[in-house]
Design an enzyme around this catalytic site. Structure first.
Site, short mmCIF file in Angstrom:
data_model
loop_
_atom_site.label_atom_id
_atom_site.label_comp_id
_atom_site.label_asym_id
_atom_site.label_seq_id
_atom_site.Cartn_x
_atom_site.Cartn_y
_atom_site.Cartn_z
N LYS A 102 5.08 9.39 8.99
CA LYS A 102 4.57 9.06 10.22
C LYS A 102 5.74 9.07 11.62
O LYS A 102 5.57 10.48 12.14
CB LYS A 102 4.40 7.05 10.45
CG LYS A 102 3.22 7.00 8.92
CD LYS A 102 3.30 5.38 9.06
CE LYS A 102 2.51 4.91 7.95
NZ LYS A 102 0.98 4.64 9.07
N TYR A 117 0.81 -0.81 0.04
CA TYR A 117 0.01 -0.24 -0.12
C TYR A 117 0.67 1.04 0.10
O TYR A 117 1.87 1.57 0.61
CB TYR A 117 -0.79 -0.15 1.58
CG TYR A 117 -1.80 1.16 1.07
CD1 TYR A 117 -1.23 2.65 2.41
CD2 TYR A 117 -2.70 1.33 0.28
CE1 TYR A 117 -2.64 3.13 2.42
CE2 TYR A 117 -3.75 2.50 0.69
CZ TYR A 117 -3.74 3.13 1.80
OH TYR A 117 -4.15 4.96 1.36
N ASP A 121 9.51 2.01 0.08
CA ASP A 121 8.42 3.42 0.69
C ASP A 121 8.59 2.85 1.94
O ASP A 121 7.72 1.74 2.34
CB ASP A 121 7.07 2.52 -0.05
CG ASP A 121 5.68 3.88 0.68
OD1 ASP A 121 5.13 2.97 0.62
OD2 ASP A 121 6.19 4.23 1.50
P1 KE4 Z 1 -0.42 7.67 4.81
O1 KE4 Z 1 -1.61 9.07 3.05
O2 KE4 Z 1 -1.62 7.51 5.48
O3 KE4 Z 1 -0.22 9.58 5.56
O4 KE4 Z 1 0.11 7.15 4.38
C1 KE4 Z 1 0.01 6.37 3.06
C2 KE4 Z 1 0.77 5.30 3.18
C3 KE4 Z 1 2.20 5.04 2.35
N1 KE4 Z 1 2.89 3.83 2.59
C4 KE4 Z 1 2.88 2.70 3.36
C5 KE4 Z 1 3.94 2.31 3.04
C6 KE4 Z 1 1.89 3.37 4.32
O5 KE4 Z 1 1.95 2.56 5.66
C7 KE4 Z 1 0.72 4.32 4.22
C8 KE4 Z 1 -0.07 4.24 5.48
N2 KE4 Z 1 -0.60 3.57 6.67
C9 KE4 Z 1 -1.70 2.93 6.45
C10 KE4 Z 1 -1.75 2.06 7.84
N3 KE4 Z 1 -1.66 0.72 7.53
C11 KE4 Z 1 -2.41 3.93 7.38
C12 KE4 Z 1 -3.59 3.71 8.12
C13 KE4 Z 1 -4.76 4.14 7.19
O6 KE4 Z 1 -5.23 4.03 6.36
O7 KE4 Z 1 -5.69 4.77 8.50
#
Ligand code: KE4
Length: 412
Positions: A251, A128, A223
């Site tokens: 994060k 993701y 990533d």
């Molecule tokens: P954000 O746009 O949510 O800050 O980041 C996206 C993203 C990009 N790359 C990786 C490897 C990530 O894990 C994420 C976001 N992680 C999720 C949890 N699996 C965020 C939680 C959510 O979507 O509420």
């Protein structure tokens, strides 16, 4: 609010439950609006690696608040955090701050295309990279949780340039390059997968991708939004000794405030406006509050012994989880790397998304509820990783393992 939440995975749909509404967090704990306390292994999905509301982060923020919340102009703080990131992450010679991991991944894909002049990108099933259109193809996290392999509203024309391969499958990547000569801008992946549950790279996988991308004039992009400053102070790339061309982060570097970042070789990053022609912008990018929280968090993390402590805590946790599951007669496979862990209720090993999907999600839902009843808050999905922090004490781990043992004994 659609589903009553601001982000889908929080809705507890995949564990057939009702979301817990938080009132406050501190250290390893969260309290809901009814005053129930939970030992928290989500940690706001990664940022709370020093523990929630760390007193030194809060104090630093209080000082920053007095000077204003947003400037919309350069400030010394963003340069300070940039230097800390550049000093820590092997691939990063130049960095741009944005406001989320999604923004960082969107921008890095545009940069991959701008630098190579090629439109296609390879991602891996179950990984993701945020919710931008071109990544919502066999994505992980909430997309997998909600069974939305290709979300409506994403034009085929957009995803036609997104090629996918199973994680840990170098042969599949080799074939994609052979089938698309001189057309692939690069490969983007989670160097340790935390959005399909927890999947680690097999020996040689990252190294193989490094070679394959070089041979094909393509870029390698890690990533590290989730792994950055969690797998080690230099991220997964430092831990595994494989240096990508570009890296995305988020994060932890925001210390709980909205921050994302992308960075890498200066030769590539110099294409980003206004240094170069590739456009990307953001009203709140580099804002002083988020920079302050990020700086203080990294200062806490770079102290001696931090990652040894996180490894010991998390190793004890996952070992206890595996043992209590087996004692209850359940199939289980799992592991940790530093402060990131995960397990699947199946025999394993789990090397890719297809194998992850074979795990017993129904039983995971029952386990999740049983653990909530015993005051332990796990990620509400079998397709997420777990996170520990410097605040999780020996007693917290003992209490957690007791809850796991009782929960495994109570479900069928
Ligand atoms: P954000 O746009 O949510 O800050 O980041 C996206 C993203 C990009 N790359 C990786 C490897 C990530 O894990 C994420 C976001 N992680 C999720 C949890 N699996 C965020 C939680 C959510 O979507 O509420």
């Amino acid at each position: 609010m659609p589903g009553g939440v601001s982000s889908p995975v929080r809705a507890f749909k995949s564990v057939n439950g009702q979301p817990i509404v938080f009132d406050r967090v501190k250290g390893p704990y969260a309290w809901d609006v009814d005053g129930n306390r939970f030992i928290d292994y989500v940690g706001s999905w990664g940022p709370a690696i020093c523990g929630h509301a760390h007193p030194e982060v809060i104090t630093a923020l209080q000082g920053a608040l007095e000077k204003g919340t947003s400037f919309g102009a350069p400030c010394e703080l963003e340069n300070q955090l940039a230097e800390m990131v550049i000093d820590a992450v092997p691939s990063v010679e130049m960095v741009r701050f944005v406001n989320s991991g999604t923004e960082a991944c969107m921008a890095v894909l545009r940069l991959m295309r701008a630098f190579t002049g090629r439109d296609k990108v390879i991602k891996f099933e179950g990984c993701y990279h945020g919710h931008a259109d071109m990544f919502l193809v066999k994505a992980g996290s909430g997309v997998a949780t909600l069974g939305l392999p290709d979300s409506p509203g994403v034009p085929r024309s957009t995803t036609a340039n997104t090629l996918t391969a199973p994680y840990n499958d170098l042969e599949a990547v080799k074939e994609l390059f052979a089938e698309n000569p001189d057309a692939i801008s690069g490969v983007i992946l989670e160097p340790v997968v935390g959005n399909a549950g927890f999947i680690t790279p097999e020996p040689g996988f990252l190294e193989g991708l490094r070679e394959l991308t070089k041979e094909n004039g393509a870029l390698l992009v890690f990533d590290e939004v989730m792994t950055g400053f969690r797998i080690s102070y230099g991220g997964a790339q430092a831990r595994f000794g494989v240096t990508p061309d570009l890296t995305t982060m988020g994060k932890v570097i925001g210390g709980g405030l909205p921050v994302g970042a992308y960075g890498g070789r200066a030769e590539i990053m110099s294409m980003v406006a206004p240094a170069g022609p590739m456009y990307q912008a953001g009203t709140l990018s580099g804002n002083p509050l988020a920079m302050t929280a990020g700086i203080k968090t990294l200062e806490l993390l770079r102290q001696e012994g931090t990652y040894e402590r996180l490894e010991a805590t998390t190793k004890r946790l996952i070992s206890g989880i595996l043992q209590s599951a087996k004692e209850a007669g359940f199939s289980i496979t799992g592991s940790n790397i530093s402060a990131m862990f995960g397990f699947y209720l199946c025999d394993g090993p789990v090397r890719n998304f297809e194998e992850a999907k074979s795990a017993d999600a129904q039983r995971f839902g029952k386990l999740h509820r049983a653990m909530l009843e015993r005051g332990v808050y796990l990620a509400p999905s079998a397709f997420e990783a777990g996170f520990t922090s410097l605040a999780h004490s020996e007693d917290d781990i003992d209490a957690t393992l007791k809850a796991f043992s009782e929960s495994f004994a109570s479900i069928d």
